[in-house]
Motif scaffolding. Sequence first.
Motif, short mmCIF file in Angstrom:
data_model
loop_
_atom_site.label_atom_id
_atom_site.label_comp_id
_atom_site.label_asym_id
_atom_site.label_seq_id
_atom_site.Cartn_x
_atom_site.Cartn_y
_atom_site.Cartn_z
N TRP A 151 0.84 -1.22 0.00
CA TRP A 151 0.00 0.00 0.00
C TRP A 151 0.87 1.25 0.00
CZ3 TRP A 151 -0.64 2.94 4.79
CH2 TRP A 151 -1.54 4.00 4.68
N ARG A 152 1.90 1.25 0.87
CA ARG A 152 2.76 2.42 0.94
C ARG A 152 3.55 2.60 -0.36
NH1 ARG A 152 7.36 3.65 5.57
NH2 ARG A 152 7.80 5.78 4.91
N TYR A 153 4.04 1.49 -0.91
CA TYR A 153 4.78 1.56 -2.18
C TYR A 153 3.89 2.11 -3.29
CZ TYR A 153 7.31 0.02 -6.33
OH TYR A 153 7.94 -0.01 -7.54
N TRP A 154 2.64 1.63 -3.32
CA TRP A 154 1.69 2.09 -4.34
C TRP A 154 1.53 3.60 -4.27
CZ3 TRP A 154 -1.31 -0.34 -8.13
CH2 TRP A 154 -2.38 0.41 -8.65
N ASN A 155 1.40 4.14 -3.08
CA ASN A 155 1.14 5.57 -2.91
C ASN A 155 2.38 6.44 -3.13
OD1 ASN A 155 -1.59 5.33 -2.42
ND2 ASN A 155 -1.37 5.24 -0.19
N GLU A 156 3.56 5.92 -2.77
CA GLU A 156 4.75 6.76 -2.78
C GLU A 156 5.61 6.61 -4.03
OE1 GLU A 156 7.02 6.38 0.78
OE2 GLU A 156 5.35 6.99 2.09
N TRP A 157 5.49 5.47 -4.72
CA TRP A 157 6.45 5.20 -5.78
C TRP A 157 5.81 4.88 -7.13
CZ3 TRP A 157 11.17 6.55 -4.58
CH2 TRP A 157 11.54 6.56 -3.23
N THR A 158 4.50 5.03 -7.25
CA THR A 158 3.86 4.83 -8.55
C THR A 158 3.08 6.08 -8.92
OG1 THR A 158 1.70 3.96 -7.81
CG2 THR A 158 3.54 2.40 -7.90
N ASP A 159 2.72 6.16 -10.19
CA ASP A 159 1.93 7.29 -10.68
C ASP A 159 0.43 6.98 -10.67
OD1 ASP A 159 4.22 8.78 -11.20
OD2 ASP A 159 4.47 7.88 -13.18
N MET A 160 0.06 5.87 -10.06
CA MET A 160 -1.35 5.48 -10.02
C MET A 160 -2.09 6.31 -8.98
SD MET A 160 -1.35 3.24 -12.36
CE MET A 160 -2.95 2.45 -12.17
N PRO A 161 -3.45 6.39 -9.09
CA PRO A 161 -4.22 7.14 -8.10
C PRO A 161 -3.95 6.64 -6.68
CG PRO A 161 -5.59 6.54 -9.96
CD PRO A 161 -4.29 5.82 -10.15
N GLU A 162 -3.86 7.57 -5.74
CA GLU A 162 -3.53 7.20 -4.36
C GLU A 162 -4.64 6.35 -3.74
OE1 GLU A 162 -2.78 9.54 -0.17
OE2 GLU A 162 -1.76 10.25 -1.99
N ALA A 163 -4.24 5.34 -2.98
CA ALA A 163 -5.18 4.48 -2.25
C ALA A 163 -5.21 4.92 -0.80
CB ALA A 163 -4.76 3.01 -2.35
N SER A 164 -6.39 5.11 -0.25
CA SER A 164 -6.53 5.55 1.13
C SER A 164 -6.31 4.37 2.08
CB SER A 164 -7.93 6.12 1.37
OG SER A 164 -8.91 5.08 1.29
N PHE A 165 -6.18 4.68 3.37
CA PHE A 165 -6.08 3.60 4.36
C PHE A 165 -7.37 2.79 4.39
CE2 PHE A 165 -6.25 1.88 8.72
CZ PHE A 165 -5.08 1.13 8.68
N GLY A 166 -8.49 3.45 4.14
CA GLY A 166 -9.75 2.73 4.04
C GLY A 166 -9.74 1.72 2.90
N ASP A 167 -9.11 2.09 1.78
CA ASP A 167 -8.97 1.15 0.66
C ASP A 167 -8.12 -0.05 1.07
OD1 ASP A 167 -10.43 2.82 -1.06
OD2 ASP A 167 -8.62 3.91 -1.68
N LEU A 168 -7.03 0.23 1.81
CA LEU A 168 -6.18 -0.85 2.30
C LEU A 168 -6.98 -1.82 3.17
CD1 LEU A 168 -3.42 -2.20 3.03
CD2 LEU A 168 -3.24 -0.49 4.85
N LEU A 169 -7.77 -1.28 4.09
CA LEU A 169 -8.55 -2.14 4.98
C LEU A 169 -9.59 -2.95 4.23
CD1 LEU A 169 -9.12 -0.05 8.23
CD2 LEU A 169 -7.69 -2.06 7.91
N GLU A 170 -10.24 -2.34 3.26
CA GLU A 170 -11.23 -3.09 2.48
C GLU A 170 -10.58 -4.23 1.72
OE1 GLU A 170 -14.60 -3.17 2.36
OE2 GLU A 170 -14.25 -1.97 4.16
N CYS A 171 -9.38 -3.99 1.21
CA CYS A 171 -8.65 -5.06 0.54
C CYS A 171 -8.34 -6.19 1.51
CB CYS A 171 -7.35 -4.49 -0.05
SG CYS A 171 -6.31 -5.70 -0.88
N TRP A 172 -7.82 -5.84 2.69
CA TRP A 172 -7.51 -6.83 3.72
C TRP A 172 -8.75 -7.61 4.16
CZ3 TRP A 172 -3.94 -9.68 5.76
CH2 TRP A 172 -4.01 -10.12 7.08
N ARG A 173 -9.82 -6.88 4.41
CA ARG A 173 -11.05 -7.53 4.87
C ARG A 173 -11.62 -8.45 3.80
NH1 ARG A 173 -14.21 -2.49 7.68
NH2 ARG A 173 -15.65 -4.08 8.44
N GLY A 174 -11.45 -8.08 2.54
CA GLY A 174 -11.93 -8.94 1.47
C GLY A 174 -11.23 -10.28 1.47
N PHE A 175 -9.90 -10.28 1.65
CA PHE A 175 -9.17 -11.54 1.71
C PHE A 175 -9.56 -12.33 2.96
CE2 PHE A 175 -6.08 -9.32 -1.15
CZ PHE A 175 -6.10 -10.27 -2.18
N LEU A 176 -9.79 -11.63 4.08
CA LEU A 176 -10.20 -12.32 5.30
C LEU A 176 -11.55 -13.00 5.13
CD1 LEU A 176 -9.21 -9.66 8.00
CD2 LEU A 176 -8.06 -11.84 7.59
N ARG A 177 -12.51 -12.27 4.57
CA ARG A 177 -13.86 -12.82 4.43
C ARG A 177 -13.88 -14.04 3.51
NH1 ARG A 177 -16.00 -6.77 3.42
NH2 ARG A 177 -16.13 -6.10 5.61
#
Length: 212
Positions: A151-177
Motif C-alpha cells: 500500500w505504501r509503495y503504491w502511494n509513494e512510488w507509482t503514478d497510479m491514483p492514491e489508495a486511502s487507508f480505508g482502501d487498504l482495509l477493504e482489501c484486507w477484509r476482502g481476503f479475510l472474508r
Amino acid sequence: MLTAKSGRCFQRVASGLEFDGDLRFLTLTSTRASSPEIQRHFRALMARLKRRGLVTGYIQVPEFTKSGLAHKHILLRGRYIDQLVLSQMWQEIHGSKIVDIRRVRNLHGRRQMANEMAKYMAKGTSGRYSWDWGWVWPGFCRDWQRLKRAWRYWNEWTDMPEASFGDLLECWRGFLRCHSPDNLRRFLDRYDPGPMPSVGMLPWAHWGWAAT
C-alpha cells in the motif's frame, strides 16, 4: 488512549472478527490458592474444549489485578459451552471455579469486544496477548505487514491514483472474508516491494470500530 501495542491487539482481534461463526467472551480467574501457571493451564483448557469440538479459534489477553492475581480475557469462536461445566473444568485444572462466558450476539457486540480487548492491552497491568491458528490463519500478521508495504509503495512510488487507508482495509477484509491466504500471498508476491521503513501508527477508526 490507543498505544502501538493496543493498536496491534485491536488489529489482531478485528481481523478474526471478519470470519463467520458464533463468538463468546470468556473470563477466567485465579485465586490465591491457584497455581501461577495460568498460561499452561489455559492451554490445557483450550485443548480439552477443542477435542470436544467446542472451540475452533481464540485470541486472549491476560490481566493482573492490583493484588497480583492473573485473569484471562478470551474471545473464542465455537459452539455453546455450559458455564457450570466450564467452571468445573477450570476448577479441576487451575483451582479456581469463577468463570464468566457470554455470547457476543451482534455487530455492535463484536465492535465492543474489539475495543475492550484493546483497552485491556492499554493497561499497564496487562501481559502478553496471544491467539491460536484458528483465529485467522498461520502467518496472517506477516501478511498484514506485507500488505501495508505494498500500500505504501503504491502511494509513494507509482503514478497510479492514491489508495486511502480505508482502501487498504477493504482489501484486507476482502481476503479475510474469503479466507484466502493463498490468493493474498500471490497478490503480495506481485506487489510487495520488500522491507521498508515502518508505516507507524495507523488510523484504526477506518475499521468503523473506533478503538478508544
